[in-house]
Write a protein that holds these residues in place. Structure first.
Motif, mmCIF file in Angstrom:
data_model
loop_
_atom_site.group_PDB
_atom_site.id
_atom_site.type_symbol
_atom_site.label_atom_id
_atom_site.label_comp_id
_atom_site.label_asym_id
_atom_site.label_seq_id
_atom_site.Cartn_x
_atom_site.Cartn_y
_atom_site.Cartn_z
ATOM 1 N N ALA A 448 1.161 -1.252 -0.103
ATOM 2 C CA ALA A 448 -0.214 0.053 -0.179
ATOM 3 C C ALA A 448 0.487 1.158 -0.383
ATOM 4 C CB ALA A 448 -0.922 -0.267 0.931
ATOM 5 N N GLY A 449 2.599 1.068 0.003
ATOM 6 C CA GLY A 449 3.180 2.083 0.178
ATOM 7 C C GLY A 449 3.639 2.862 1.653
ATOM 8 N N GLN A 450 4.339 3.831 1.961
ATOM 9 C CA GLN A 450 4.709 4.667 2.603
ATOM 10 C C GLN A 450 3.764 4.628 3.704
ATOM 11 O OE1 GLN A 450 7.847 4.456 2.151
ATOM 12 N NE2 GLN A 450 8.464 4.906 4.955
ATOM 13 N N ALA A 451 4.193 4.325 4.884
ATOM 14 C CA ALA A 451 3.108 4.950 6.820
ATOM 15 C C ALA A 451 3.425 5.762 6.795
ATOM 16 C CB ALA A 451 3.595 4.262 7.779
ATOM 17 N N ALA A 452 2.202 6.333 7.435
ATOM 18 C CA ALA A 452 2.239 7.554 7.883
ATOM 19 C C ALA A 452 3.614 8.668 8.783
ATOM 20 C CB ALA A 452 1.226 8.375 8.891
ATOM 21 N N SER A 453 4.611 6.943 9.648
ATOM 22 C CA SER A 453 4.918 7.337 10.190
ATOM 23 C C SER A 453 6.557 6.513 9.422
ATOM 24 C CB SER A 453 5.613 6.872 11.908
ATOM 25 O OG SER A 453 7.116 7.148 12.204
ATOM 26 N N THR A 454 8.050 7.143 9.637
ATOM 27 C CA THR A 454 9.080 5.619 9.512
ATOM 28 C C THR A 454 9.831 5.729 10.650
ATOM 29 O OG1 THR A 454 10.468 7.276 9.147
ATOM 30 C CG2 THR A 454 9.250 6.559 7.235
ATOM 31 N N LYS A 455 8.550 5.895 11.883
ATOM 32 C CA LYS A 455 9.877 5.025 13.717
ATOM 33 C C LYS A 455 8.606 3.775 13.626
ATOM 34 C CE LYS A 455 10.847 10.239 13.298
ATOM 35 N NZ LYS A 455 10.903 10.823 14.461
ATOM 36 N N TYR A 456 8.490 2.938 13.178
ATOM 37 C CA TYR A 456 7.978 1.825 13.689
ATOM 38 C C TYR A 456 8.944 1.116 14.241
ATOM 39 C CZ TYR A 456 2.890 3.189 12.723
ATOM 40 O OH TYR A 456 1.540 3.493 13.242
ATOM 41 N N LYS A 457 9.373 0.860 15.462
ATOM 42 C CA LYS A 457 10.174 -0.250 15.835
ATOM 43 C C LYS A 457 9.806 -1.525 15.426
ATOM 44 C CE LYS A 457 12.558 2.924 19.093
ATOM 45 N NZ LYS A 457 13.410 3.257 20.514
ATOM 46 N N THR A 458 8.648 -1.712 16.331
ATOM 47 C CA THR A 458 8.041 -3.117 15.905
ATOM 48 C C THR A 458 7.394 -3.305 14.914
ATOM 49 O OG1 THR A 458 8.398 -3.261 18.448
ATOM 50 C CG2 THR A 458 6.619 -4.654 17.226
ATOM 51 N N THR A 459 6.984 -4.543 14.599
ATOM 52 C CA THR A 459 5.773 -4.395 13.184
ATOM 53 C C THR A 459 4.305 -4.372 14.278
ATOM 54 O OG1 THR A 459 7.165 -5.341 11.926
ATOM 55 C CG2 THR A 459 4.871 -5.903 11.588
ATOM 56 N N ALA A 523 14.330 10.325 -1.844
ATOM 57 C CA ALA A 523 13.033 10.758 -1.403
ATOM 58 C C ALA A 523 13.030 10.954 -0.068
ATOM 59 C CB ALA A 523 11.986 11.786 -2.559
ATOM 60 N N ALA A 524 11.972 12.065 0.851
ATOM 61 C CA ALA A 524 10.974 11.686 1.893
ATOM 62 C C ALA A 524 10.253 10.749 1.435
ATOM 63 C CB ALA A 524 10.854 12.923 2.494
ATOM 64 N N PRO A 525 9.311 9.982 2.842
ATOM 65 C CA PRO A 525 9.118 9.314 2.762
ATOM 66 C C PRO A 525 7.382 10.075 1.762
ATOM 67 C CG PRO A 525 9.743 8.658 4.500
ATOM 68 C CD PRO A 525 10.049 9.992 4.218
ATOM 69 N N LEU A 526 6.672 9.421 0.905
ATOM 70 C CA LEU A 526 5.196 10.299 0.328
ATOM 71 C C LEU A 526 4.020 10.069 1.408
ATOM 72 C CD1 LEU A 526 5.352 8.757 -3.125
ATOM 73 C CD2 LEU A 526 5.760 10.762 -2.558
ATOM 74 N N PRO A 527 3.345 10.671 1.434
ATOM 75 C CA PRO A 527 2.530 11.410 2.340
ATOM 76 C C PRO A 527 1.128 10.646 1.685
ATOM 77 C CG PRO A 527 2.354 13.474 0.663
ATOM 78 C CD PRO A 527 3.547 12.551 0.841
ATOM 79 N N THR A 528 0.024 9.863 3.153
ATOM 80 C CA THR A 528 -0.279 9.052 2.577
ATOM 81 C C THR A 528 -1.798 9.239 1.561
ATOM 82 O OG1 THR A 528 -1.966 10.109 4.500
ATOM 83 C CG2 THR A 528 -0.850 7.758 4.674
ATOM 84 N N THR A 529 -2.146 10.447 1.765
ATOM 85 C CA THR A 529 -2.429 11.346 0.568
ATOM 86 C C THR A 529 -1.926 10.847 -0.552
ATOM 87 O OG1 THR A 529 -0.870 13.412 -0.087
ATOM 88 C CG2 THR A 529 -3.202 13.214 1.525
ATOM 89 N N VAL A 530 -1.254 10.593 -1.238
ATOM 90 C CA VAL A 530 -0.382 9.916 -2.284
ATOM 91 C C VAL A 530 -0.809 8.504 -2.442
ATOM 92 C CG1 VAL A 530 1.177 9.695 -3.847
ATOM 93 C CG2 VAL A 530 1.046 11.512 -2.845
#
Length: 551
Positions: A448-459, A523-530
């Motif tokens: 589905a893409g990039q999550a809103a945050s890239t700091k998830y330590k645990t799935t 690039a920086a992670p894409l926003p969920t709007t995309v």
């Protein structure tokens, strides 16, 4: 039924009259002015034929007997009309891998026999739909970006048929194609505009009209589509002021020729009647068409008339103006898997001062940056770079098995469990790896893409209340993952740093491209709007085909 939105063809004609984009010669009137005093035409259809360009891309690689016939058919536009102040070309890496950006334009020109299909006799040409197709350097991934036709954008100076150049100025995006008012349109002006808006160098431009679209859909024996509700004559032509006869039934069906045109140009009667919904259906149509071509291929018996009809209705940039150039380009796309062919719409919002559209910032610029970095919308590095074969012993593949288990065989019931996978880290390709793991266990998983945050330590596995048991089955593939109930429907997996570490990917791979010759800064992670509305070419054809409510 909501009233039709303003914008579109009426405003686009301003450019043809020397207004919107600022004709340098200051003239107006002529055929366009004469139409203003003429009796209104009834049911002037707005048909988008860009998807035929996608078919050409898929079949161009066959070559052989059709070579000379194709060569004679192909038309190109004036290279002198392409702006000289352009974004830089993408640099090839050490292996010669290089991304390619292709601008696909659907012309609703009424020239030639197109008026019969278009349902009107208006002169000039408009581009109701434009897609910027980015083919990644690995030539295994591609993404098509739809740009709403009534987006207000800066249109640069463009060359007119008389050789003069316009002054440029802000106008509707599709007004660029109408600059000059010719039946063939102004593809160079649209290309110049896309480059100005995105900062991305357009390598090739392909324009297809009604005839090419209709002929191709017939040659492939139709395209599978799906509608959430039945469509009647009154939906196709609101000026009819009555329901009329059934044109397209509800549900799955196969369309070709005029019915295919009716499907891709349909705006009223579904959702809020906007162009946003129409673009979603066009993306679904393009996906279905590409999937069919990839699966079935083309036999010599029907390839010749298909290619012949397509190229007769085709206008290309000078870089694709011969059969051998098309051949080379077509062959370069043969390894793209349908799951890795994505479609998204540029981030947009309705303007408060009118019913037109603005691009949302900084979201849109992040999307352009992602393409320039040759990074997929789900965060994978697709620059074509291969891992170094040498290196220190510490860089060698680990012999010990990672803590993440191999995918079990899975039972048949898993196939009915849909799972959306998001990357909650900056590690490239992590969501794709998790998707493969789930698919190996027979789950209906999609990246589905990039999550809103890239700091998830645990799935993290999010699930709706009714999906708890299914979420627990999914969690078995991700040891240590946390299960969290959610108000959203279905099941989502947000892979974290634990999954990256278990697969030897760490979280530093996002910087890998910048240390490799020819690669771009990630690039920086894409926003969920995309990412949230992204469509893969292998998605269900009934999903995501409308926008808004009503109708």
């Amino acid at each position: 039924m909501p009233a039709p939105r303003s914008g579109g063809r009426a405003e686009a004609r301003r450019a043809a009259q020397g207004k919107g984009a600022g004709a340098a010669d200051g003239t107006s009137g002529g055929r366009a002015a004469a139409r203003r005093s003429a009796k209104p035409k009834k049911n002037v259809k707005k048909i988008v034929a860009w998807s035929a360009a996608g078919v050409l891309v898929l079949i161009a690689g066959t070559g052989g007997a059709i070579y000379y016939k194709l060569n004679a058919n192909i038309k190109s536009f004036d290279a002198d009309a392409i702006a000289t102040d352009r974004p830089p070309e993408a640099q090839a890496d050490a292996d010669g891998n290089k991304p390619v950006n292709v601008l696909l334009i659907g012309s609703d020109s009424r020239g030639g026999n197109n008026s019969d299909l278009g349902g009107g006799e208006d002169g000039g040409a408009r581009s109701d739909t434009t897609i910027l197709l980015h083919v990644y350097a690995d030539h295994k991934h591609a993404v098509g970006i739809s740009i709403p036709r009534n987006t207000i954008v800066p249109i640069p100076s463009c060359k007119l048929p008389n050789g003069k150049w316009t002054k440029g100025g802000n106008d509707l995006f599709n007004a660029a194609f109408s600059v000059g008012g010719s039946d063939g349109g102004n593809p160079a002006c649209t290309q110049n505009t896309v480059e100005k808006v995105t900062g991305i160098r357009v390598d090739h431009t392909i324009v297809v009209d009604f005839n090419g679209f209709a002929a191709m859909t017939k040659a492939v024996n139709g395209v599978d589509v799906c509608l959430p509700k039945p469509i009647y004559e009154g939906d196709i032509n609101p000026n009819l002021h009555k329901k009329g006869n059934l044109v397209l039934p509800q549900g799955k069906q196969t369309v070709e020729g005029q019915q295919a045109l009716d499907y891709v140009r349909l705006r009223h009667g579904i959702g809020d009647g906007s162009d946003i919904g129409r673009m979603k259906r066009q993306q679904a149509f393009m996906s279905s068409l590409a999937t069919k071509m990839k699966k079935e291929g083309m036999s010599p018996t029907n390839l010749l008339p298909l290619a012949d009809a397509a190229t007769k209705s085709l206008t290309v940039d000078p870089g694709l103006d011969s059969a051998d150039k098309l051949l080379s380009f077509g062959l370069s796309l043969k390894n793209i898997d349908m799951h890795d062919l994505k479609f998204v719409t540029a981030p947009w919002r309705y303007r408060t001062q009118d019913a037109n559209i603005d691009l949302v910032q900084p979201d849109a610029n992040k999307l352009w940056e992602t393409l320039r970095a040759d990074q997929t919308i789900d965060g994978q590095n697709a620059t074509g770079q291969q891992p170094d074969a040498g290196g220190s012993p510490s860089a060698a593949p680990q012999q010990a098995a990672p803590s993440t288990p191999a995918a079990p065989a899975g039972d048949a019931s898993n196939a009915s469990i849909k799972v959306a996978v998001y990357n909650g880290t900056v590690a490239n390709g992590l969501a794709g790896k998790a998707t493969d793991l789930l698919k190996g266990a027979k789950f209906a998983a999609s990246t589905a893409g990039q999550a809103a945050s890239t700091k998830y330590k645990t799935t993290t596995i999010e699930y709706s209340t009714s999906q708890k048991a299914n979420a627990e089955k999914v969690a078995a593939l991700f040891p240590g993952a946390s299960l969290e109930p959610s108000s959203a429907r279905g099941i989502s997996v947000i892979v974290g740093q634990d999954f990256a570490a278990a697969n030897g990917m760490g979280t530093s791979t996002a910087g890998t491209a910048s240390t490799t010759p020819g690669a771009q800064t990630p690039a920086a992670p894409l926003p969920t709007t995309v990412t949230n509305d992204a469509r893969s070419a292998d998605d269900d054809i009934c999903a995501n085909t409308t926008y808004g409510s009503g109708g």
